[in-house]
Design a protein around this motif. Structure first.
Motif, PDB file in Angstrom:
ATOM      1  N   THR A   1       0.905  -1.077  -0.037  1.00 46.17           N
ATOM      2  CA  THR A   1      -0.103  -0.009  -0.048  1.00 46.17           C
ATOM      3  C   THR A   1       0.827   1.352   0.117  1.00 46.17           C
ATOM      4  O   THR A   1       1.980   1.144   0.403  1.00 46.17           O
ATOM      5  CB  THR A   1      -0.842  -0.071   1.283  1.00 46.17           C
ATOM      6  N   ASP A   2       0.348   2.350  -0.601  1.00 47.30           N
ATOM      7  CA  ASP A   2       1.171   3.488  -0.726  1.00 47.30           C
ATOM      8  C   ASP A   2       0.787   4.533   0.176  1.00 47.30           C
ATOM      9  O   ASP A   2       1.279   5.744   0.195  1.00 47.30           O
ATOM     10  CB  ASP A   2       1.178   4.011  -2.133  1.00 47.30           C
ATOM     11  N   GLY A   3      -0.216   4.435   1.084  1.00 45.75           N
ATOM     12  CA  GLY A   3      -0.483   5.301   2.109  1.00 45.75           C
ATOM     13  C   GLY A   3      -1.844   6.266   1.615  1.00 45.75           C
ATOM     14  O   GLY A   3      -2.281   7.116   2.340  1.00 45.75           O
ATOM     15  N   SER A   4      -2.318   5.929   0.570  1.00 48.63           N
ATOM     16  CA  SER A   4      -3.377   6.620   0.207  1.00 48.63           C
ATOM     17  C   SER A   4      -4.623   5.711   0.011  1.00 48.63           C
ATOM     18  O   SER A   4      -4.529   4.660  -0.096  1.00 48.63           O
ATOM     19  CB  SER A   4      -3.170   7.083  -1.177  1.00 48.63           C
ATOM     20  N   GLY A   5      -6.057   6.231   0.322  1.00 49.27           N
ATOM     21  CA  GLY A   5      -7.054   5.704   0.382  1.00 49.27           C
ATOM     22  C   GLY A   5      -7.117   4.904   1.656  1.00 49.27           C
ATOM     23  O   GLY A   5      -6.744   4.913   2.647  1.00 49.27           O
ATOM     24  N   ASP A   6      -8.200   3.891   1.422  1.00 52.69           N
ATOM     25  CA  ASP A   6      -8.569   3.173   2.974  1.00 52.69           C
ATOM     26  C   ASP A   6      -7.887   1.830   2.382  1.00 52.69           C
ATOM     27  O   ASP A   6      -8.297   0.664   2.314  1.00 52.69           O
ATOM     28  CB  ASP A   6      -9.936   2.853   2.927  1.00 52.69           C
ATOM     29  N   ASP A   7      -6.485   1.731   2.901  1.00 54.52           N
ATOM     30  CA  ASP A   7      -5.567   0.788   2.757  1.00 54.52           C
ATOM     31  C   ASP A   7      -5.881  -0.501   3.790  1.00 54.52           C
ATOM     32  O   ASP A   7      -5.405  -1.572   3.695  1.00 54.52           O
ATOM     33  CB  ASP A   7      -4.213   1.091   2.789  1.00 54.52           C
ATOM     34  N   GLY A   8      -6.294   0.057   5.124  1.00 55.29           N
ATOM     35  CA  GLY A   8      -6.512  -0.849   6.185  1.00 55.29           C
ATOM     36  C   GLY A   8      -7.311  -2.227   5.805  1.00 55.29           C
ATOM     37  O   GLY A   8      -7.030  -2.976   6.063  1.00 55.29           O
ATOM     38  N   ASP A   9      -8.374  -1.746   5.162  1.00 57.51           N
ATOM     39  CA  ASP A   9      -9.562  -2.715   4.834  1.00 57.51           C
ATOM     40  C   ASP A   9      -9.068  -3.778   3.562  1.00 57.51           C
ATOM     41  O   ASP A   9      -9.211  -4.880   3.752  1.00 57.51           O
ATOM     42  CB  ASP A   9     -10.758  -2.185   4.321  1.00 57.51           C
ATOM     43  N   ALA A  10      -8.288  -3.005   2.750  1.00 57.49           N
ATOM     44  CA  ALA A  10      -7.435  -3.984   1.881  1.00 57.49           C
ATOM     45  C   ALA A  10      -6.345  -4.988   2.435  1.00 57.49           C
ATOM     46  O   ALA A  10      -6.406  -6.047   1.932  1.00 57.49           O
ATOM     47  CB  ALA A  10      -6.746  -3.060   0.641  1.00 57.49           C
ATOM     48  N   LEU A  11      -5.707  -4.522   3.504  1.00 59.50           N
ATOM     49  CA  LEU A  11      -4.723  -5.229   3.947  1.00 59.50           C
ATOM     50  C   LEU A  11      -5.426  -6.507   4.761  1.00 59.50           C
ATOM     51  O   LEU A  11      -5.089  -7.425   4.773  1.00 59.50           O
ATOM     52  CB  LEU A  11      -3.855  -4.467   4.956  1.00 59.50           C
ATOM     53  N   LEU A  12      -6.534  -6.216   5.472  1.00 64.64           N
ATOM     54  CA  LEU A  12      -7.186  -7.192   6.217  1.00 64.64           C
ATOM     55  C   LEU A  12      -7.927  -8.029   5.197  1.00 64.64           C
ATOM     56  O   LEU A  12      -7.847  -9.627   5.445  1.00 64.64           O
ATOM     57  CB  LEU A  12      -8.237  -6.627   7.075  1.00 64.64           C
ATOM     58  N   ASP A  13      -8.298  -7.798   4.196  1.00 71.22           N
ATOM     59  CA  ASP A  13      -9.062  -8.844   3.488  1.00 71.22           C
ATOM     60  C   ASP A  13      -8.116  -9.595   2.711  1.00 71.22           C
ATOM     61  O   ASP A  13      -8.224 -10.895   2.420  1.00 71.22           O
ATOM     62  CB  ASP A  13      -9.849  -8.017   1.972  1.00 71.22           C
TER      63      ASP A  13
END
Length: 385
Positions: free
Chosen positions: A276-288
């Protein structure tokens, strides 16, 4: 279709009827005929198809491991007769969940709720939903499917953690996201004034042109970069529960950085997992993404550090592994100089001294975690170091 009891009753009725008539035993023949009659009545009872509308949804569709999730089924009787003897059967993973349905009067609706299993990470297939109508004796049943299969995503558990203070990953023109934290170094964009903004940042020329009070949005041109190495080798963990805990720890570390809009690079011995590059809602993408990470049969963790010698420098390196096989952990020493700080999280019972020989040098901080509740205290001590 007949149930196992129904087939048994049918077989017994046939044998008793034939035996009674052949040998002249009227009682046996009468008992056999009663069994056959019961099966016939059961088939006629279950034969009419219920005129129903059924809708199933999952609430919520994504949950953390161990959190509650429900299947919610809404049944509506669109026919002209009261329906009794119904059961809702929903396929969930490898098993069925059965819920009894009360009597439904014409035109009425009823909502059923039942818990879905969330003990393990992954995509849990749910459905298709089936409605079963059975006779009072349980001899015959009629099944009808409703709707399409759905999926429940069980993600890792996370606990709140601070971001490790570390060096910076520099950007020439600052973050490209409007969600980046306010800073004071670099001009990013113009935006409308909101209560509390520093009036010294008002851009008067744009304000005069648009008729709206506009302010300069300033951001810092560098962000802490976090690299997380997750050991997914089966031999590294004493049990499946230890591996699940390791995924939870890696998810907590990565989610803490992503939640603050900081870049995160997540790798395993089989290669990169997520970036992730720190933009957007990356937390959900990581958990998914971590929800579907499985264990590998590789013998060494060393491949996870390949290419890190070319890391541009700075940031934090966090290695999450177990307490069993340590092959490949020594590769931390050849890349540690590229990072500002290196931390290792060991999941499970504390290892014996003999198991530490092939690991990194003793000056690499190691946190031993037996449960997710142990992680925050040790992590905060490491962040303050």
């Amino acid at each position: 279709m007949l149930s196992a009891t129904g087939w048994g009753t049918l077989a017994a009725g046939t044998v008793l009827t034939g035996f009674g008539y052949a040998l002249g035993y009227g009682e046996a023949a009468a008992l056999g005929m009663a069994c056959l009659l019961a099966v016939a009545v059961a088939v006629l009872w279950a034969l009419p198809a219920p005129v129903l509308d059924a809708e199933r949804r999952i609430a919520p569709r994504r949950v953390g491991r161990g959190d509650s999730a429900e299947g919610v089924v809404t049944l509506t009787n669109t026919g002209s007769r009261t329906r009794r003897g119904l059961r809702a059967v929903d396929r969930c993973g490898e098993g069925d969940i059965t819920v009894e349905v009360p009597a439904l009067r014409p035109g009425t609706a009823h909502e059923l709720r039942y818990a879905l299993p969330t003990a393990r990470r992954g995509r849990v297939p749910v459905g298709p939903l089936r409605l079963e109508r059975t006779d009072p004796l349980g001899l015959a049943r009629r099944m009808r499917p409703y709707g399409d299969p759905d999926t429940l995503l069980v993600r890792p558990r996370v606990c709140p953690l601070p971001v490790l203070p570390s060096g910076q990953a520099h950007h020439v023109e600052g973050p490209a996201s409007d969600t980046a934290d306010d800073g004071s170094l670099t001009f990013h964009a113009l935006r409308e004034y909101v209560l509390g903004d520093d009036l010294r940042r008002v851009h008067w020329r744009s304000t005069a042109r648009t008729g709206t009070l506009m302010v300069r949005q300033m951001v810092d041109v560098s962000l802490p970069h976090t690299t997380v190495v997750l050991d997914t080798r089966q031999r590294a963990y004493a049990s499946e529960d230890d591996f699940e805990l390791a995924v939870d720890c890696a998810a907590s570390v990565a989610h803490a950085a992503a939640r603050s809009h900081f870049p995160v690079h997540l790798v395993a011995e089989r290669g990169p997992l997520l970036h992730t590059d720190g933009s957007g809602d990356d937390g959900d993408a990581l958990l998914d993404g971590l929800a579907v990470v499985g264990r590998s049969d590789l013998k060494s963790l060393a491949a996870a550090f390949d290419g890190m010698e070319n890391h541009r420098g700075g940031g934090a390196l966090v290695v999450v592994t177990g307490t069993e096989d340590t092959r490949g952990l020594g590769a931390v020493d050849r890349v540690r100089h590229r990072f500002d700080r290196v931390t290792m999280v060991r999941v499970g019972a504390e290892p014996e001294a003999a198991r530490e020989v092939s690991g990194p040098r003793p000056d690499v901080p190691q946190l031993h975690v037996a449960s997710l509740e142990d992680l925050p205290a040790g992590w905060r001590r490491e962040a303050a170091r």
